[in-house]
Design an enzyme around this catalytic site. Sequence first.
Site, PDB file in Angstrom:
ATOM      1  N   HIS A   1     -97.296 -30.780   9.554  1.00  0.00           N
ATOM      2  CA  HIS A   1     -98.589 -30.437   8.962  1.00  0.00           C
ATOM      3  C   HIS A   1     -99.659 -30.761  10.015  1.00  0.00           C
ATOM      4  CE1 HIS A   1     -96.870 -30.260   4.936  1.00  0.00           C
ATOM      5  NE2 HIS A   1     -96.545 -31.540   4.946  1.00  0.00           N
TER       6      HIS A   1
ATOM      7  N   CYS B   1     -96.281 -36.943   2.044  1.00  0.00           N
ATOM      8  CA  CYS B   1     -96.421 -36.975   3.507  1.00  0.00           C
ATOM      9  C   CYS B   1     -97.864 -36.722   3.933  1.00  0.00           C
ATOM     10  CB  CYS B   1     -95.484 -35.944   4.139  1.00  0.00           C
ATOM     11  SG  CYS B   1     -95.529 -34.335   3.324  1.00  0.00           S
TER      12      CYS B   1
HETATM   13  P1  NAD Z   1     -84.358 -32.225  -0.622  1.00  0.00           P
HETATM   14  O1  NAD Z   1     -84.181 -30.990  -1.444  1.00  0.00           O
HETATM   15  O2  NAD Z   1     -84.217 -32.138   0.848  1.00  0.00           O
HETATM   16  O3  NAD Z   1     -83.327 -33.346  -1.113  1.00  0.00           O
HETATM   17  C1  NAD Z   1     -83.145 -33.629  -2.463  1.00  0.00           C
HETATM   18  C2  NAD Z   1     -81.753 -34.181  -2.686  1.00  0.00           C
HETATM   19  O4  NAD Z   1     -81.574 -34.463  -4.075  1.00  0.00           O
HETATM   20  C3  NAD Z   1     -80.633 -33.214  -2.305  1.00  0.00           C
HETATM   21  O5  NAD Z   1     -79.587 -33.951  -1.692  1.00  0.00           O
HETATM   22  C4  NAD Z   1     -80.159 -32.646  -3.645  1.00  0.00           C
HETATM   23  O6  NAD Z   1     -78.799 -32.285  -3.609  1.00  0.00           O
HETATM   24  C5  NAD Z   1     -80.371 -33.827  -4.541  1.00  0.00           C
HETATM   25  N1  NAD Z   1     -80.585 -33.452  -5.950  1.00  0.00           N
HETATM   26  C6  NAD Z   1     -81.005 -32.296  -6.452  1.00  0.00           C
HETATM   27  N2  NAD Z   1     -81.099 -32.377  -7.780  1.00  0.00           N
HETATM   28  C7  NAD Z   1     -80.710 -33.621  -8.118  1.00  0.00           C
HETATM   29  C8  NAD Z   1     -80.564 -34.312  -9.333  1.00  0.00           C
HETATM   30  N3  NAD Z   1     -80.844 -33.715 -10.511  1.00  0.00           N
HETATM   31  N4  NAD Z   1     -80.152 -35.592  -9.309  1.00  0.00           N
HETATM   32  C9  NAD Z   1     -79.870 -36.213  -8.142  1.00  0.00           C
HETATM   33  N5  NAD Z   1     -79.982 -35.577  -6.949  1.00  0.00           N
HETATM   34  C10 NAD Z   1     -80.381 -34.311  -6.949  1.00  0.00           C
HETATM   35  O7  NAD Z   1     -85.769 -32.810  -1.046  1.00  0.00           O
HETATM   36  P2  NAD Z   1     -86.740 -33.693  -0.142  1.00  0.00           P
HETATM   37  O8  NAD Z   1     -87.517 -32.801   0.743  1.00  0.00           O
HETATM   38  O9  NAD Z   1     -85.993 -34.832   0.444  1.00  0.00           O
HETATM   39  O10 NAD Z   1     -87.759 -34.206  -1.249  1.00  0.00           O
HETATM   40  C11 NAD Z   1     -87.479 -35.330  -2.060  1.00  0.00           C
HETATM   41  C12 NAD Z   1     -88.787 -35.910  -2.558  1.00  0.00           C
HETATM   42  O11 NAD Z   1     -89.556 -36.339  -1.428  1.00  0.00           O
HETATM   43  C13 NAD Z   1     -89.686 -34.936  -3.331  1.00  0.00           C
HETATM   44  O12 NAD Z   1     -90.425 -35.660  -4.276  1.00  0.00           O
HETATM   45  C14 NAD Z   1     -90.625 -34.430  -2.244  1.00  0.00           C
HETATM   46  O13 NAD Z   1     -91.847 -33.923  -2.762  1.00  0.00           O
HETATM   47  C15 NAD Z   1     -90.831 -35.698  -1.449  1.00  0.00           C
HETATM   48  N6  NAD Z   1     -91.260 -35.501  -0.057  1.00  0.00           N
HETATM   49  C16 NAD Z   1     -90.723 -34.504   0.705  1.00  0.00           C
HETATM   50  C17 NAD Z   1     -91.173 -34.342   2.007  1.00  0.00           C
HETATM   51  C18 NAD Z   1     -90.655 -33.241   2.881  1.00  0.00           C
HETATM   52  O14 NAD Z   1     -91.368 -32.773   3.743  1.00  0.00           O
HETATM   53  N7  NAD Z   1     -89.439 -32.788   2.710  1.00  0.00           N
HETATM   54  C19 NAD Z   1     -92.132 -35.198   2.520  1.00  0.00           C
HETATM   55  C20 NAD Z   1     -92.606 -36.269   1.744  1.00  0.00           C
HETATM   56  C21 NAD Z   1     -92.168 -36.399   0.439  1.00  0.00           C
END
Ligand code: NAD
Length: 338
Positions: free
Chosen positions: A220, A140
């Site tokens: 952010h 992000c």
């Molecule tokens: P999150 O924790 O909100 O969601 C992750 C999902 O994956 C959950 O539904 C969880 O149950 C599931 N999960 C957990 N372990 C798993 C597994 N072994 N196999 C399959 N599913 C599984 O995470 P998020 O914030 O959506 O982040 C996901 C990705 O996006 C990460 O790489 C993060 O760095 C990136 N990201 C996050 C943001 C943010 O601000 N949240 C912004 C940009 C990028």
Amino acid sequence: MKNAGINGYGTIGKRVADAVSCQDDMKIMGVTKRTPDFEAKMAVEKGFPLYISAPEREGLFEEAGIPVTGTIDDLYEKIDIMVDCTPGGIGAKNKEVYQEKGVKGIFQGGEKHDAIGQSFNSFSNYKDAWGSDYVRVVSCNTTGLCRTLQPIKDLCGIKKVRAVMVRRGADPGDVKTGPINAIVPNPPTVPSHHGPDVQTVMYGLNIVTMAILVPTTLMHQHNLMVEMESTPSLDDIIDTFEKTPRVLLFEANKGAGSTAQIMEFARDIGRSRSDLFEIAVWKESINIVDGELYYMQAIHQESDVVPENVDCIRAMLEMEEDPSKSIEKTNKNMGILG
Ligand code: NAD
């Protein structure tokens, strides 16, 4: 029509599922969950076929009364591409499985560039993802930096960027991280990893970054200082940001002087989950001092990368060769302003 799956229906996954669903050239064939929580229930209520990513946990879904369509192995057979939205580090392990199954994969910014091999931003290197098998949409923060630095680079060239990022401590739905009462240099070393991450998509850009974490969940905030190759007028810069898709100018003296008020704007325009896919640049902050450009911007971390995931699908599945046409289509279908 191309078929996509979402592995990990969390903060990013549920937003990408909705964004893909409102396009007319791609479809969600299913989303995966590990845990039978309210998000799993809502995925089913929204009409997304639900698949279990850990088949040994099927009993938990039965106990919770949440109907599942199958396991993730069944989903692989139905899709052209998997958008992996699992927590950082898990995607790299999943990549090996996707390779075995012969399915293309998009990963998120929590994965390391080297583990995936290629990174993506719609405005910086769309064409490099043409037909690729495994691509990571940058984080992000990096997406926010690229969205405003790329048009400046295109306008007048960039000699050097210095950026200080003030990062939200946690997402609004996150109860596990913080800080709740501290300012934390994060990482404590300078430069931070964000500059090198920008260079994975804006090749060769001279950029040095540093970052702190603060107790807020909303957005952010970035402070940028840009040495330019040539010096355009302030009006040229403002005009450029005004014309750049997925960038919106906000005026502090018209009620948008903070991340709280910018999020209120997103709620007021009726955005689902109060998402702001666009990068918010404070108009008053844009200035040129001694030939150097300064500006401040805010990033809605939960949603800015979502339209990039849609464009990345189009590039990897060779659906639209022209980046600006994909960006325009994604924006129109998602109701993105600017
Ligand atoms: P999150 O924790 O909100 O969601 C992750 C999902 O994956 C959950 O539904 C969880 O149950 C599931 N999960 C957990 N372990 C798993 C597994 N072994 N196999 C399959 N599913 C599984 O995470 P998020 O914030 O959506 O982040 C996901 C990705 O996006 C990460 O790489 C993060 O760095 C990136 N990201 C996050 C943001 C943010 O601000 N949240 C912004 C940009 C990028």
